[in-house]
Scaffold this motif. Structure first.
Motif, mmCIF file in Angstrom:
data_model
loop_
_atom_site.group_PDB
_atom_site.id
_atom_site.type_symbol
_atom_site.label_atom_id
_atom_site.label_comp_id
_atom_site.label_asym_id
_atom_site.label_seq_id
_atom_site.Cartn_x
_atom_site.Cartn_y
_atom_site.Cartn_z
ATOM 1 N N ARG A 8 0.819 -1.205 0.000
ATOM 2 C CA ARG A 8 0.000 0.000 0.000
ATOM 3 C C ARG A 8 0.861 1.266 0.000
ATOM 4 O O ARG A 8 1.987 1.260 0.460
ATOM 5 N N THR A 9 0.236 2.315 -0.509
ATOM 6 C CA THR A 9 0.884 3.625 -0.534
ATOM 7 C C THR A 9 0.881 4.238 0.864
ATOM 8 O O THR A 9 -0.049 4.028 1.626
ATOM 9 N N ARG A 10 1.901 4.961 1.158
ATOM 10 C CA ARG A 10 1.901 5.751 2.392
ATOM 11 C C ARG A 10 2.796 6.962 2.209
ATOM 12 O O ARG A 10 3.564 7.050 1.246
ATOM 13 N N PHE A 11 2.679 7.896 3.146
ATOM 14 C CA PHE A 11 3.575 9.044 3.143
ATOM 15 C C PHE A 11 4.882 8.670 3.836
ATOM 16 O O PHE A 11 4.932 7.720 4.625
ATOM 17 N N GLY A 12 5.906 9.447 3.577
ATOM 18 C CA GLY A 12 7.180 9.202 4.236
ATOM 19 C C GLY A 12 7.216 9.813 5.623
ATOM 20 O O GLY A 12 6.388 10.666 5.969
ATOM 21 N N VAL A 13 8.183 9.376 6.403
ATOM 22 C CA VAL A 13 8.338 9.909 7.765
ATOM 23 C C VAL A 13 9.659 10.676 7.901
ATOM 24 O O VAL A 13 9.915 11.246 8.960
ATOM 25 N N ARG A 14 10.490 10.615 6.879
ATOM 26 C CA ARG A 14 11.724 11.402 6.884
ATOM 27 C C ARG A 14 11.824 12.150 5.559
ATOM 28 O O ARG A 14 11.032 11.918 4.646
ATOM 29 N N HIS A 15 12.814 12.996 5.440
ATOM 30 C CA HIS A 15 12.931 13.847 4.262
ATOM 31 C C HIS A 15 14.320 13.705 3.652
ATOM 32 O O HIS A 15 15.218 14.431 4.064
ATOM 33 N N PRO A 16 14.500 12.760 2.740
ATOM 34 C CA PRO A 16 13.510 11.792 2.257
ATOM 35 C C PRO A 16 13.621 10.482 3.030
ATOM 36 O O PRO A 16 14.585 10.275 3.767
ATOM 37 N N GLU A 17 12.648 9.615 2.817
ATOM 38 C CA GLU A 17 12.705 8.280 3.414
ATOM 39 C C GLU A 17 12.931 7.281 2.274
ATOM 40 O O GLU A 17 12.060 7.106 1.420
ATOM 41 N N ARG A 52 -7.897 8.400 1.052
ATOM 42 C CA ARG A 52 -7.115 9.588 1.294
ATOM 43 C C ARG A 52 -6.277 9.539 2.564
ATOM 44 O O ARG A 52 -5.111 9.882 2.552
ATOM 45 N N ASP A 53 -6.905 9.170 3.678
ATOM 46 C CA ASP A 53 -6.288 9.427 4.967
ATOM 47 C C ASP A 53 -5.388 8.266 5.355
ATOM 48 O O ASP A 53 -5.671 7.539 6.284
ATOM 49 N N PHE A 54 -4.289 8.132 4.589
ATOM 50 C CA PHE A 54 -3.442 6.981 4.824
ATOM 51 C C PHE A 54 -2.077 7.390 5.331
ATOM 52 O O PHE A 54 -1.134 6.638 5.268
ATOM 53 N N SER A 55 -1.999 8.595 5.830
ATOM 54 C CA SER A 55 -0.698 9.059 6.304
ATOM 55 C C SER A 55 -0.315 8.404 7.616
ATOM 56 O O SER A 55 -1.171 7.996 8.392
#
Lengths: 56, 405
Positions: A8-17, A52-55
């Protein structure tokens, strides 16, 4: 920290991860849609998954 | 909650090639809101020259979900302009501007000011000079709707100030609006050939602009529908589909014919060209134009070099030439004078199929595939003899796969 299933898609937790993901690599090689990846992993999740709310 | 299944089938993604061989693929979207895997991505895939790929994810406050943006490489940074994004995250009146560092793979959000385009997407961005980007076309989301962008915007990369540029600005494209209106369309020549130094054609060739780009520059509306379009309504371009390109031993290159299809982004300027764009080794360009009975409008042109000549074959478009047969027309081009001589080879014994890579040359004989109506039809070849300039009887022939243009 919540961790999404690896298909599944998710957002990252670091910049970048930087992540390694064999399923995404497979999907990329085959230019799969989300549906085709679903077919591949045959998940048991319901189709009511959030759009949408998959962060994390 | 879990997110959509990851997808690489995306629209509105950018792919930027770097001098070190990497390709940086940025974001894009999959499907639409009704699909359970609908997603606007905020990721980066780094593709290495050897084929390895790496996935990078970002917090959404660092890199918002972004699609239908542009990516322009300047030095070691990629400038990202615009985005469509999720409906409720569109910031009317603002323009999303991000700078991506190709060394650290980090994004930086840039605050811009001035007279910018607003929430723009599906646009085109070009670098202009050393320190500016030009943004044209696309659509702008406002509180009233999603409407076409009719203006030309420049972003100064040193001050991060936006300003509007006037339509037809000769500092952007070196042809005045008056000359655009006078010279913008295809024309038939009166000689064989008539050599043209049409300033608009030459500039379009040098810049490799498509018609839609010129229309955006001049603020020029589409003039006529398909049914009433004439050559006067069409904007000329050298960026064509299905043109025949010939590189000559003297270093000149010839772009022969080609077409713009009547659908897609350039559909308003659909045309089948019957001219030749000649580019010299020193970059000089001229265009050879012809009467349409000398160089008919042909599609799928195939050419073979024979000494100082190019023998050309093409299916005659009967929309332009209702009185002619499909052909193929056979024409012999003198590469020195650019004169075209029609070859009266008669009709081939079977219908000839022409496409890029269809022919096989064996000495003075060229073999073309036949048209097969269904899978049961035999694969045959129809030979054309360059010595006698005549068609021969069909022979067994394994049809080559089409070449990609």
């Amino acid at each position: 920290m919540k961790t999404a299933p690896e298909h599944r898609t998710r957002f990252g937790v670091r910049h970048p991860e930087w992540i390694e993901n064999a399923l995404w690599a497979l999907a990329l090689r085959n230019e799969w849609s989300g549906y085709q990846l679903r077919q591949h992993v045959r998940p048991s999740e319901s189709s009511a998954a959030s759009r949408r709310d998959f962060s994390v | 909650m879990p997110g959509p299944f990851w997808s690489w089938q995306r629209f509105g993604r950018t792919s930027t090639s770097l001098p070190d061989g990497r390709v940086i693929h940025i974001a894009g979207e999959h499907e639409d809101f009704y699909d359970r895997d609908f997603c606007i991505y905020n990721d980066v895939v780094v593709e290495y020259a050897g084929g390895d790929r790496e996935f990078y994810l970002y917090p959404k406050d660092v890199f918002p979900p972004t699609d239908f943006h542009t990516a322009t490489l300047i030095g070691s940074h990629i400038w990202l302009i615009g985005s469509l994004g999720y409906r409720d995250l569109r910031r009317h009146g603002e323009t999303q501007v991000l700078r991506f560092d190709t060394r650290t793979l980090q994004f930086e959000t840039l605050e811009t000011a001035g007279d910018g385009p607003g929430w723009i997407s599906r646009h085109t961005t070009e670098r202009i000079g050393e320190n500016a980007l030009l943004v044209v076309g696309g659509n702008i989301q406002t509180s009233e709707g999603y409407t076409p962008n009719a203006h030309v915007f420049e972003l100064d990369l040193t001050t991060l100030m936006w300003r509007r540029r006037p339509h037809g600005d000769e500092a952007v494209f070196p042809v005045s609006a008056a000359d655009y209106h006078a010279f913008r369309s295809p024309r038939y020549g009166s000689g064989n050939p008539e050599v043209s130094l049409n300033p608009f054609w030459l500039a379009m060739t040098r810049r490799r602009w498509r018609p839609s780009r010129a229309r955006l520059h001049y603020g020029s509306e589409v003039d006529a529908g398909k049914s009433t379009r004439t050559e006067k309504d069409v904007v000329w371009t050298a960026v064509r589909e299905g043109a025949l390109t010939v590189s000559l031993p003297n270093g000149r290159t010839l772009l022969i014919g080609g077409r713009i299809l009547d659908y897609g982004d350039e559909g308003a300027d659909a045309w089948i060209y019957n001219d030749i764009v000649v580019t010299a080794p020193n970059g000089d360009i001229h265009v050879a134009t012809y009467p349409k009975d000398v160089f008919p409008h042909i599609v799928c042109p195939v050419g073979v070099v024979q000494g100082q000549h190019v023998v050309m074959f093409g299916i005659v478009d009967r929309g332009y030439h209702p009185d002619r047969t499909r052909g193929p027309a056979v024409l012999r081009l003198d590469t020195g004078s650019c004169a075209i001589e029609p070859i009266d080879a008669g009709e081939p014994p079977l219908r000839v199929n022409l496409y890029a890579g269809c022919e096989t040359r064996d000495g003075e004989r060229i073999v073309f595939p036949n048209v097969r109506q269904n899978a049961a039809d035999l694969e045959l070849g129809i030979p054309f003899d360059l010595s006698s300039l005549s068609w021969g009887q069909p022979v067994p022939y394994r049809h080559p796969c089409p070449l990609e243009e």
